[in-house]
Design a protein around this motif. Structure first.
Motif, PDB file in Angstrom:
ATOM      1  N   SER A  30       0.812  -1.217   0.000  1.00 18.16           N
ATOM      2  CA  SER A  30       0.000   0.000   0.000  1.00 18.16           C
ATOM      3  C   SER A  30       0.846   1.268   0.000  1.00 18.16           C
ATOM      4  O   SER A  30       0.353   2.346  -0.343  1.00 18.16           O
ATOM      5  CB  SER A  30      -0.948   0.006   1.207  1.00 18.16           C
ATOM      6  N   VAL A  31       2.119   1.151   0.409  1.00 20.54           N
ATOM      7  CA  VAL A  31       3.005   2.325   0.433  1.00 20.54           C
ATOM      8  C   VAL A  31       4.187   2.158  -0.509  1.00 20.54           C
ATOM      9  O   VAL A  31       5.057   3.028  -0.585  1.00 20.54           O
ATOM     10  CB  VAL A  31       3.531   2.594   1.868  1.00 20.54           C
ATOM     11  N   ARG A  32       4.219   1.054  -1.218  1.00 22.80           N
ATOM     12  CA  ARG A  32       5.426   0.692  -1.966  1.00 22.80           C
ATOM     13  C   ARG A  32       5.841   1.756  -2.978  1.00 22.80           C
ATOM     14  O   ARG A  32       7.025   2.109  -3.063  1.00 22.80           O
ATOM     15  CB  ARG A  32       5.215  -0.654  -2.675  1.00 22.80           C
ATOM     16  N   THR A  33       4.916   2.256  -3.754  1.00 23.24           N
ATOM     17  CA  THR A  33       5.265   3.182  -4.832  1.00 23.24           C
ATOM     18  C   THR A  33       5.977   4.414  -4.295  1.00 23.24           C
ATOM     19  O   THR A  33       7.052   4.803  -4.764  1.00 23.24           O
ATOM     20  CB  THR A  33       4.009   3.593  -5.615  1.00 23.24           C
ATOM     21  N   VAL A  34       5.397   5.029  -3.275  1.00 23.36           N
ATOM     22  CA  VAL A  34       5.993   6.236  -2.695  1.00 23.36           C
ATOM     23  C   VAL A  34       7.269   5.897  -1.936  1.00 23.36           C
ATOM     24  O   VAL A  34       8.293   6.589  -2.071  1.00 23.36           O
ATOM     25  CB  VAL A  34       4.981   6.945  -1.772  1.00 23.36           C
ATOM     26  N   LEU A  35       7.225   4.835  -1.147  1.00 22.41           N
ATOM     27  CA  LEU A  35       8.387   4.490  -0.328  1.00 22.41           C
ATOM     28  C   LEU A  35       9.598   4.159  -1.188  1.00 22.41           C
ATOM     29  O   LEU A  35      10.714   4.620  -0.919  1.00 22.41           O
ATOM     30  CB  LEU A  35       8.036   3.311   0.579  1.00 22.41           C
ATOM     31  N   ARG A  36       9.383   3.389  -2.228  1.00 23.32           N
ATOM     32  CA  ARG A  36      10.497   3.017  -3.102  1.00 23.32           C
ATOM     33  C   ARG A  36      11.129   4.248  -3.739  1.00 23.32           C
ATOM     34  O   ARG A  36      12.357   4.402  -3.782  1.00 23.32           O
ATOM     35  CB  ARG A  36       9.992   2.042  -4.166  1.00 23.32           C
ATOM     36  N   ARG A  37      10.292   5.162  -4.220  1.00 23.34           N
ATOM     37  CA  ARG A  37      10.797   6.382  -4.852  1.00 23.34           C
ATOM     38  C   ARG A  37      11.594   7.240  -3.874  1.00 23.34           C
ATOM     39  O   ARG A  37      12.710   7.682  -4.166  1.00 23.34           O
ATOM     40  CB  ARG A  37       9.622   7.191  -5.410  1.00 23.34           C
ATOM     41  N   GLU A  38      11.037   7.466  -2.682  1.00 20.60           N
ATOM     42  CA  GLU A  38      11.683   8.356  -1.721  1.00 20.60           C
ATOM     43  C   GLU A  38      12.910   7.715  -1.086  1.00 20.60           C
ATOM     44  O   GLU A  38      13.886   8.405  -0.771  1.00 20.60           O
ATOM     45  CB  GLU A  38      10.669   8.773  -0.642  1.00 20.60           C
ATOM     46  N   ALA A  39      12.879   6.393  -0.890  1.00 16.79           N
ATOM     47  CA  ALA A  39      14.045   5.708  -0.326  1.00 16.79           C
ATOM     48  C   ALA A  39      15.229   5.780  -1.275  1.00 16.79           C
ATOM     49  O   ALA A  39      16.373   6.009  -0.858  1.00 16.79           O
ATOM     50  CB  ALA A  39      13.692   4.258  -0.010  1.00 16.79           C
ATOM     51  N   VAL A  40      14.969   5.617  -2.563  1.00 14.40           N
ATOM     52  CA  VAL A  40      16.041   5.719  -3.555  1.00 14.40           C
ATOM     53  C   VAL A  40      16.624   7.130  -3.559  1.00 14.40           C
ATOM     54  O   VAL A  40      17.850   7.316  -3.599  1.00 14.40           O
ATOM     55  CB  VAL A  40      15.515   5.336  -4.956  1.00 14.40           C
ATOM     56  N   ARG A  41      15.767   8.127  -3.484  1.00 14.53           N
ATOM     57  CA  ARG A  41      16.238   9.521  -3.478  1.00 14.53           C
ATOM     58  C   ARG A  41      17.152   9.800  -2.298  1.00 14.53           C
ATOM     59  O   ARG A  41      18.108  10.575  -2.408  1.00 14.53           O
ATOM     60  CB  ARG A  41      15.050  10.477  -3.414  1.00 14.53           C
ATOM     61  N   ARG A  42      16.873   9.180  -1.169  1.00 12.94           N
ATOM     62  CA  ARG A  42      17.583   9.493   0.068  1.00 12.94           C
ATOM     63  C   ARG A  42      18.653   8.461   0.441  1.00 12.94           C
ATOM     64  O   ARG A  42      19.304   8.590   1.466  1.00 12.94           O
ATOM     65  CB  ARG A  42      16.569   9.619   1.214  1.00 12.94           C
ATOM     66  N   GLY A  43      18.807   7.456  -0.368  1.00 15.91           N
ATOM     67  CA  GLY A  43      19.811   6.439  -0.053  1.00 15.91           C
ATOM     68  C   GLY A  43      19.448   5.609   1.164  1.00 15.91           C
ATOM     69  O   GLY A  43      20.323   5.188   1.928  1.00 15.91           O
ATOM     70  N   ILE A  44      18.154   5.359   1.375  1.00 25.30           N
ATOM     71  CA  ILE A  44      17.676   4.615   2.537  1.00 25.30           C
ATOM     72  C   ILE A  44      17.305   3.201   2.112  1.00 25.30           C
ATOM     73  O   ILE A  44      16.632   2.997   1.095  1.00 25.30           O
ATOM     74  CB  ILE A  44      16.464   5.321   3.167  1.00 25.30           C
TER      75      ILE A  44
END
Length: 248
Positions: A30-44
Motif C-alpha cells: 500500500s506504500v510501496r510506490t511512494v516508499l520506493r521512490r523516496e528511499a532511492v532519493r535518500r539512499g535509505i
C-alpha cells in the motif's frame, strides 16, 4: 528534510510491515510506490516482513500445515516449511528494492506444545525457520538479508545445536523492560534478565546484533523517567558488548 538528515547520520533503514498481523490493513504494497521512490532519493534501505509467518502461509488457505493447532505452522513438516520459504522468496523476488526481510514468528506469548516437544524451546524453533530462509536466499536472492527477533519467549538465544546463521541479523527487543535506568544498572533489578540475555546472545553469536528499542513508545510506563540518562547508559553497555545497531 528530516529523513534526509537521518540518512546522513546513518539512520539509514526504513521498516514497514509486509502485512501487519495478517489483517490486510497495514501492508507494504500500500506504500510501496511512494516508499520506493523516496528511499532511492535518500539512499535509505527498505526492510519489511514482521510478526507472523501466517502472513505468507495463511491457515485458511493451508489448513493442512496447522495440524498442531497454531499459531505457528507445523515447522517440523518439511512440506510446510518449504511452502513458507517459497512464498517469501516469491514476495521478495517481485520487490527487488527490499534488502532486509524480518522473519519473525507470530506475536504470541508461547508456541504450541507439539513444536516445543520437538525443539525444546521457542528460540530453537525460530532458528529452524530463519536458518532455512537464510540458506535459501543465499542462492536465490543473495542481496537480501534475514532478520530474526529476540523477543518475548525467544528473548534467550537458541541452544548450540540450533545456533543462528551468522549472516542473519538479530534484533533484541526487550519490550517489557523498565526505563527507570539503563539495561545493566545494578539498582534496576527488573532489567537484569534482559541484560543477561543480551550478553548471552553476544557471547554465542558473532553476527549483526541490534537493539529494537521502545524509548518513544513505552517509556511512559516508568514515569518519572529521564530518557537521556537511560539512553546514555544503554548505549555505553551495548557498545561495550559489541551491539552494532539500533532501531525504534
Amino acid at each position: 528534510m528530516r529523513r534526509t538528515a537521518g540518512a546522513k547520520n546513518r539512520l539509514n533503514t526504513y521498516v514497514h510491515p509486509a502485512d501487519y498481523l495478517g489483517l490486510g490493513v497495514t501492508t507494504y504494497d500500500s506504500v510501496r510506490t511512494v516508499l520506493r521512490r523516496e528511499a532511492v532519493r535518500r539512499g535509505i534501505r527498505i526492510e519489511t516482513g514482521g510478526h507472523g509467518y501466517d502472513s505468507f502461509l495463511p491457515p485458511e488457505k493451508y489448513p493442512q500445515y496447522y495440524t498442531s493447532g497454531g499459531p505457528l505452522f507445523d515447522i517440523y513438516n518439511p512440506e510446510a516449511l518449504d511452502t513458507y520459504i517459497a512464498a517469501v522468496v516469491a514476495f521478495l523476488r517481485d520487490r527487488p528494492e527490499i534488502t532486509v526481510f524480518d522473519c519473525w514468528p507470530p506475536d504470541v506469548s508461547r508456541f504450541q506444545k507439539e513444536i516445543l516437544d520437538r525443539y525444546g524451546k521457542p528460540a530453537n524453533a525460530e532458528s529452524v525457520v530463519v536458518n532455512k530462509l537464510a540458506e535459501t536466499l543465499r542462492t536465490e536472492l543473495p542481496g537480501v538479508r534475514v532478520e530474526r527477533i529476540a523477543y518475548n519467549s525467544t528473548i534467550q538465544p537458541p541452544d548450540p545445536d540450533y545456533a543462528s546463521d551468522p549472516a542473519v541479523i538479530v534484533d533484541f527487543a526487550p519490550y517489557s523492560r523498565t526505563y527507570d535506568g539503563p539495561l545493566d544498572a545494578p539498582g534496576v533489578t527488573a532489567n537484569a534478565g534482559f541484560a543477561k540475555a543480551l550478553t548471552a546472545w553476544r557471547t554465542g553469536f558473532r553476527g549483526s546484533l541490534a537493539m529494537y528499542e521502545y524509548y518513544r513508545r513505552y517509556r511512559w510506563r516508568s514515569q518519572p523517567v529521564h530518557p537521556l540518562s537511560t539512553i546514555t547508559g544503554d548505549v555505553r553497555f551495548e557498545s561495550h558488548l559489541g551491539v552494532n545497531g539500533v532501531g525504534m
